[in-house]
Design a protein around this motif. Structure first.
Motif, mmCIF file in Angstrom:
data_model
loop_
_atom_site.group_PDB
_atom_site.id
_atom_site.type_symbol
_atom_site.label_atom_id
_atom_site.label_comp_id
_atom_site.label_asym_id
_atom_site.label_seq_id
_atom_site.Cartn_x
_atom_site.Cartn_y
_atom_site.Cartn_z
ATOM 1 N N LEU A 197 47.195 43.742 47.297
ATOM 2 C CA LEU A 197 47.462 42.408 46.747
ATOM 3 C C LEU A 197 48.930 42.199 46.378
ATOM 4 N N PRO A 198 49.593 43.151 45.723
ATOM 5 C CA PRO A 198 51.007 42.931 45.386
ATOM 6 C C PRO A 198 51.900 42.755 46.616
ATOM 7 N N ASP A 199 51.498 43.364 47.731
ATOM 8 C CA ASP A 199 52.333 43.339 48.930
ATOM 9 C C ASP A 199 51.919 42.270 49.928
ATOM 10 N N PHE A 200 50.935 41.459 49.579
ATOM 11 C CA PHE A 200 50.498 40.364 50.438
ATOM 12 C C PHE A 200 51.514 39.236 50.330
ATOM 13 N N ARG A 201 52.468 39.202 51.265
ATOM 14 C CA ARG A 201 53.543 38.190 51.237
ATOM 15 C C ARG A 201 54.233 38.148 49.877
ATOM 16 N N ASP A 202 54.467 39.337 49.308
ATOM 17 C CA ASP A 202 55.148 39.467 48.016
ATOM 18 C C ASP A 202 54.420 38.697 46.917
ATOM 19 N N PHE A 203 53.090 38.783 46.925
ATOM 20 C CA PHE A 203 52.287 38.094 45.916
ATOM 21 C C PHE A 203 52.475 38.682 44.527
ATOM 22 N N ARG A 204 53.185 39.806 44.436
ATOM 23 C CA ARG A 204 53.419 40.421 43.136
ATOM 24 C C ARG A 204 54.110 39.462 42.171
ATOM 25 N N VAL A 207 49.627 40.106 35.127
ATOM 26 C CA VAL A 207 48.908 41.209 35.769
ATOM 27 C C VAL A 207 49.931 42.142 36.406
ATOM 28 N N THR A 208 50.024 43.345 35.918
ATOM 29 C CA THR A 208 50.998 44.298 36.440
ATOM 30 C C THR A 208 50.599 44.756 37.843
ATOM 31 N N PRO A 209 51.477 44.597 38.834
ATOM 32 C CA PRO A 209 51.150 45.047 40.198
ATOM 33 C C PRO A 209 51.028 46.565 40.258
ATOM 34 N N ARG A 210 49.821 47.051 40.554
ATOM 35 C CA ARG A 210 49.571 48.490 40.609
ATOM 36 C C ARG A 210 48.702 48.851 41.809
ATOM 37 N N GLY A 211 48.836 48.116 42.891
ATOM 38 C CA GLY A 211 48.069 48.424 44.086
ATOM 39 C C GLY A 211 46.676 47.829 44.105
ATOM 40 N N GLN A 212 46.454 46.735 43.363
ATOM 41 C CA GLN A 212 45.139 46.091 43.369
ATOM 42 C C GLN A 212 44.786 45.613 44.776
ATOM 43 N N ILE A 213 43.486 45.491 45.027
ATOM 44 C CA ILE A 213 43.000 45.160 46.361
ATOM 45 C C ILE A 213 43.002 43.653 46.598
ATOM 46 N N VAL A 214 43.200 43.270 47.856
ATOM 47 C CA VAL A 214 42.987 41.882 48.252
ATOM 48 C C VAL A 214 41.817 41.847 49.226
ATOM 49 N N TYR A 215 40.866 40.982 48.935
ATOM 50 C CA TYR A 215 39.686 40.810 49.773
ATOM 51 C C TYR A 215 39.926 39.676 50.769
ATOM 52 N N ASN A 216 39.238 39.740 51.907
ATOM 53 C CA ASN A 216 39.392 38.686 52.905
ATOM 54 C C ASN A 216 38.347 37.603 52.667
ATOM 55 N N THR A 217 38.806 36.401 52.426
ATOM 56 C CA THR A 217 37.907 35.307 52.070
ATOM 57 C C THR A 217 37.353 34.565 53.282
ATOM 58 N N GLY A 218 37.567 35.102 54.472
ATOM 59 C CA GLY A 218 36.973 34.493 55.659
ATOM 60 C C GLY A 218 35.472 34.696 55.723
ATOM 61 N N VAL A 219 34.978 35.685 54.990
ATOM 62 C CA VAL A 219 33.538 35.957 54.906
ATOM 63 C C VAL A 219 33.216 36.300 53.454
ATOM 64 N N ILE A 220 32.519 35.419 52.775
ATOM 65 C CA ILE A 220 32.133 35.645 51.382
ATOM 66 C C ILE A 220 30.630 35.397 51.245
ATOM 67 N N PHE A 221 29.902 36.389 50.795
ATOM 68 C CA PHE A 221 28.513 36.194 50.379
ATOM 69 C C PHE A 221 28.542 35.999 48.862
ATOM 70 N N ALA A 222 27.903 34.953 48.360
ATOM 71 C CA ALA A 222 28.001 34.685 46.924
ATOM 72 C C ALA A 222 26.838 33.842 46.436
ATOM 73 N N THR A 223 26.592 33.945 45.141
ATOM 74 C CA THR A 223 25.661 33.045 44.452
ATOM 75 C C THR A 223 26.533 32.038 43.692
ATOM 76 N N PRO A 224 26.902 30.942 44.338
ATOM 77 C CA PRO A 224 27.998 30.091 43.832
ATOM 78 C C PRO A 224 27.734 29.407 42.506
ATOM 79 N N HIS A 225 26.475 29.310 42.082
ATOM 80 C CA HIS A 225 26.189 28.582 40.847
ATOM 81 C C HIS A 225 25.891 29.516 39.680
#
Length: 245
Positions: free
Chosen positions: A115-122, A130-148
């Motif tokens: 996440l910090p290195d995603f187009r310098d999102f840090r 939020v201190t950049p410490r290598g947190q993960i970025v998930y791909n939102t092209g596919v999300i399973f969710a209970t939206p409500h």
């Protein structure tokens, strides 16, 4: 237990409506209601008649619009697969629905997973405390969710607020979604990359379940030879590493 499951595409403009129609036509989708969320002007004649169209007057532009659409998820859906139109579902994806019903959100990491290195999102992380410490970025092209579900809705709401706050920046909704979960201490179920394979050269272990690419779906995507990790190269899936059976 199946609870009002549905499949939701997000698309606007003729090209993306055509892509959504192709995905519906060419995928092995489960037999759940299908929705397409779009803007107020896009024509949707290319979609199958069985698809229900939802229209939203968007305020944001580009892919950041997805943040607006997530908070306006169809009320009749208890568990949703939110999926981009440039995808093909090629294998069983029931695990995604089941894990979303258990955990609220089920999602796969992005190939560009820092996440910090995603187009310098840090810089946004730092601005939000939020201190950049290598947190993960998930791909939102596919999300399973209970939206409500309240805690999931809180993630969607925070994603939208971040996208609105930084709408003059270059990022789409994806890093905001991951940052929102980080800020709210929301821990999703992490699906394997087989549920969102981008074909960017990453290794494939087992079959691909969802192909997410502008490139054509390779013929053997759901039936790869056992004993090897594969990768996508020049239009084909090739053996990359031999592994013990």
């Amino acid at each position: 237990m199946t609870k009002n499951r549905g499949i939701v595409f997000f698309a606007w403009g003729a090209d993306w409506i055509e892509r959504a129609a192709a995905c519906i036509r060419e995928s092995k989708l489960p037999d759940y209601p299908i929705f397409v969320v779009t803007d107020t002007a896009t024509k949707t004649d290319a979609l199958p008649k069985s698809v229900e169209v939802k229209r939203i007057a968007f305020q944001l532009s580009g892919k950041a619009r997805k943040a607006e659409f997530l908070v306006q998820s169809p009320a009749e859906i208890g568990t949703a697969l939110f999926i981009d139109a440039d995808t093909r579902v090629v294998d069983d994806i029931s695990l995604g629905f089941e894990k979303a019903e258990q955990h609220g959100i089920a999602i796969a990491p992005a190939p560009h997973y820092s996440l910090p290195d995603f187009r310098d999102f840090r810089q946004v992380m730092t601005a939000e405390g939020v201190t950049p410490r290598g947190q993960i970025v998930y791909n939102t092209g596919v999300i399973f969710a209970t939206p409500h579900r309240p805690d999931v809705r809180a993630v969607f709401d925070r994603t939208l607020k971040l996208a609105q706050k930084y709408q003059g920046k270059v990022w789409n909704e994806q890093p905001y979604f991951s940052l929102a979960m980080e800020m709210l201490n929301f821990n999703p179920y992490t699906l394997s990359p087989s549920f969102n394979h981008r074909g960017f050269g990453e290794l494939i272990s087992g079959a691909i379940r969802i192909w997410h690419s502008y490139e054509p779906l390779p013929r053997d995507a759901a039936n790869l030879e056992k004993g090897y990790l594969h990768r996508y190269e020049k239009g084909k899936l090739v053996k990359a590493v031999k592994v013990p059976l």
